[in-house]
Design a protein around this motif. Structure first.
Motif, PDB file in Angstrom:
ATOM      1  N   ALA A   1      -0.733  -1.398  -6.708  1.00 28.31           N
ATOM      2  CA  ALA A   1      -0.681  -1.430  -5.245  1.00 28.31           C
ATOM      3  C   ALA A   1      -0.854  -2.858  -4.730  1.00 28.31           C
TER       4      ALA A   1
ATOM      5  N   ALA B   1      -4.926   6.975   6.290  1.00 27.52           N
ATOM      6  CA  ALA B   1      -3.543   7.412   6.128  1.00 27.52           C
ATOM      7  C   ALA B   1      -3.198   8.529   7.111  1.00 27.52           C
TER       8      ALA B   1
ATOM      9  N   LYS C   1      -5.985   2.196  -6.084  1.00 30.30           N
ATOM     10  CA  LYS C   1      -5.416   3.484  -5.685  1.00 30.30           C
ATOM     11  C   LYS C   1      -5.645   3.749  -4.205  1.00 30.30           C
TER      12      LYS C   1
ATOM     13  N   GLY D   1      -3.401   1.603  -2.197  1.00 30.79           N
ATOM     14  CA  GLY D   1      -2.050   2.154  -2.277  1.00 30.79           C
ATOM     15  C   GLY D   1      -1.830   3.315  -1.332  1.00 30.79           C
ATOM     16  N   THR D   2      -2.870   4.137  -1.137  1.00 30.50           N
ATOM     17  CA  THR D   2      -2.769   5.258  -0.195  1.00 30.50           C
ATOM     18  C   THR D   2      -2.497   4.759   1.219  1.00 30.50           C
TER      19      THR D   2
ATOM     20  N   LEU E   1      -1.270   1.719   2.116  1.00 31.86           N
ATOM     21  CA  LEU E   1       0.019   1.028   2.185  1.00 31.86           C
ATOM     22  C   LEU E   1       1.186   2.010   2.213  1.00 31.86           C
ATOM     23  N   GLU E   2       1.068   3.092   1.449  1.00 32.49           N
ATOM     24  CA  GLU E   2       2.136   4.096   1.455  1.00 32.49           C
ATOM     25  C   GLU E   2       2.223   4.787   2.812  1.00 32.49           C
TER      26      GLU E   2
ATOM     27  N   ARG F   1       4.064   2.642   5.155  1.00 29.98           N
ATOM     28  CA  ARG F   1       5.508   2.719   4.903  1.00 29.98           C
ATOM     29  C   ARG F   1       6.081   4.019   5.461  1.00 29.98           C
ATOM     30  N   GLN F   2       5.450   5.150   5.132  1.00 25.90           N
ATOM     31  CA  GLN F   2       5.956   6.448   5.585  1.00 25.90           C
ATOM     32  C   GLN F   2       5.882   6.586   7.104  1.00 25.90           C
TER      33      GLN F   2
END
Length: 424
Positions: free
Chosen positions: A26, A141, A203, A206-207, A209-210, A213-214
């Motif tokens: 990530a 998130a 991890k 990464g949650t 950052l994703e 993006r989404q």
């Protein structure tokens, strides 16, 4: 633009792309869309003061948080806090996870004190400390994927506990070790725990950052990651060494000309706030002591600092030090512990500490001076203070440090009656 502030505990630069010892996909992925500052430093290598310096743009004696918030120290200038300032400019300010500028179990009191509109992270504290970051990341998130994230500009602070101790007990690390970690059973067991904690951190990052993006936020959001200081090992955290003050700093924003590039200029956490306000096209707060990074990001300048200052005061026990760092040299004035009490409490417990000090002996630290040639001695093992060949450099750096203490009204100057080298 929206602003997302990702931050971790005690991570230093032991993550990708700064180090390949542990795979952190990530962080590596984020570095490919961010400007990566390879020579970034905290102002104070202890948790609460470091964060307060970044989030107010000022030195510890200016914002007042001279030691750990949960040890009774107070951020006196909460009006300078980034969350409060952005709130005044129309931002919705949100916190998920930890902060370390104010100590209270009441999330609402924390938000009211520091300027956050709401706490959106996990509220129960019964979860495993290392696993809790995943809940905080998921809270962030969930917000980023919600319609609320499109309603008005937001500032979101995502505070992650890893890589702070306590680590899981794991088999000894079998690969290469970073500088400063002894190559023995204690060091390998210790670094295995750090690596595991770092994977949890990666991890969680990464949650978030994703979700960015989404949620289609990459084109309208400034994202930056950093940590408070170096890893919790002897000679790192709570010390003015580069292993204690060196931090990762990565910055991503729409139109970033340095996307995916490394910037080797020497920069400070104090530079973050003026940079954010310039990029957000807002007036830079008058208290800011740092310089905007925008000239580096635009390729207009190669350096913005002649030197940086480290201001260390109290962690568990009072152990003040001041240091001045140029790209080549570092001059350190260490003032010892109060009443020569043991400095061991300022070193976090762990296998390496137990190996170094098996009988928990007292470790008094007295007033000392150090000069290091960082080019030829990057691990700062050879003290050149007093060496006639470096007398001019030593006197010059000491004069600059004393002048800085006088200019900024550093209370340590009057408390210690420091005398410039040149006057001795």
């Amino acid at each position: 633009m929206n602003v997302v502030y990702l931050h971790s505990h005690d991570s230093g630069r032991w993550l990708q792309p700064y180090s390949d010892l542990v795979a952190t996909p990530a962080f590596q992925g984020f570095s490919e869309q961010a400007a990566v500052f390879t020579q970034a430093f905290t102002v104070c290598p202890t948790c609460s003061p470091s964060r307060a310096c970044l989030l107010t743009g000022t030195y510890p004696h200016q914002h007042g948080l001279m030691g750990l918030a949960h040890m009774g120290f107070t951020l006196e200038r909460t009006d300078w806090h980034l969350a409060r300032l952005l709130h005044q400019h129309g931002y919705r300010t949100l916190l998920s996870g930890i902060q370390h500028e104010f100590s209270s179990p009441d999330h609402e009191e924390v938000c009211a004190t520091l300027g956050y509109d709401a706490y959106i992270g996990e509220r129960e504290w019964k979860t495993n400390v290392m696993e809790r970051d995943h809940l905080h990341a998921q809270g962030a998130a969930d917000f980023l994927l919600s319609p609320d994230a499109k309603a008005q500009p937001f500032f979101l602070s995502v505070g992650l506990y890893n890589t702070h101790r306590v680590y899981h007990e794991l088999p000894a690390w079998e690969g290469e070790l970073p500088p400063g970690v002894p190559d023995n059973e204690a060091g390998r067991r210790d670094f295995a725990g750090y690596a595991d904690s770092l994977r949890h951190l990666d991890k969680a990052v990464g949650t978030v950052l994703e979700a960015l993006r989404q949620g289609d936020h990459l084109d309208d959001t400034l994202i930056f990651y950093t940590t408070d200081h170096g890893p919790a090992y002897p000679g790192m955290k709570c010390t003015p060494t580069d292993l204690g003050t060196g931090v990762a700093l990565m910055l991503s924003y729409p139109g970033n000309q340095m996307k995916g590039q490394q910037i080797p200029a020497m920069v400070s956490h104090l530079d973050v706030m003026p940079t954010l306000f310039e990029l957000l096209k807002l007036p830079v707060p008058s208290q800011c002591e740092g310089h905007s990074l925008v000239p580096l990001l635009n390729g207009e300048e190669e350096e913005i600092h002649d030197y940086l200052i480290t201001s260390l005061n109290t962690h568990v026990v009072k152990e003040p030090a001041r240091a001045i760092r140029t790209p080549r040299f570092k001059w350190v004035r260490s003032y010892g512990t109060q009443d020569n009490e043991s400095a061991l409490p300022n070193i976090d417990n762990g296998p390496v500490k137990s190996w170094l000090y098996p009988d928990d002996p007292p470790l008094p630290r007295h007033a000392e001076e150090h000069l290091f040639d960082l080019q030829n001695d990057p691990e700062e093992t050879i003290n050149l203070a007093g060496d006639p060949a470096y007398a001019t450099i030593q006197a010059d750096l000491d004069a600059k440090l004393i002048a800085w203490m006088e200019e900024k009204g550093d209370p340590l100057l009057s408390q210690t009656k420091a005398e410039p080298i040149a006057a001795r």
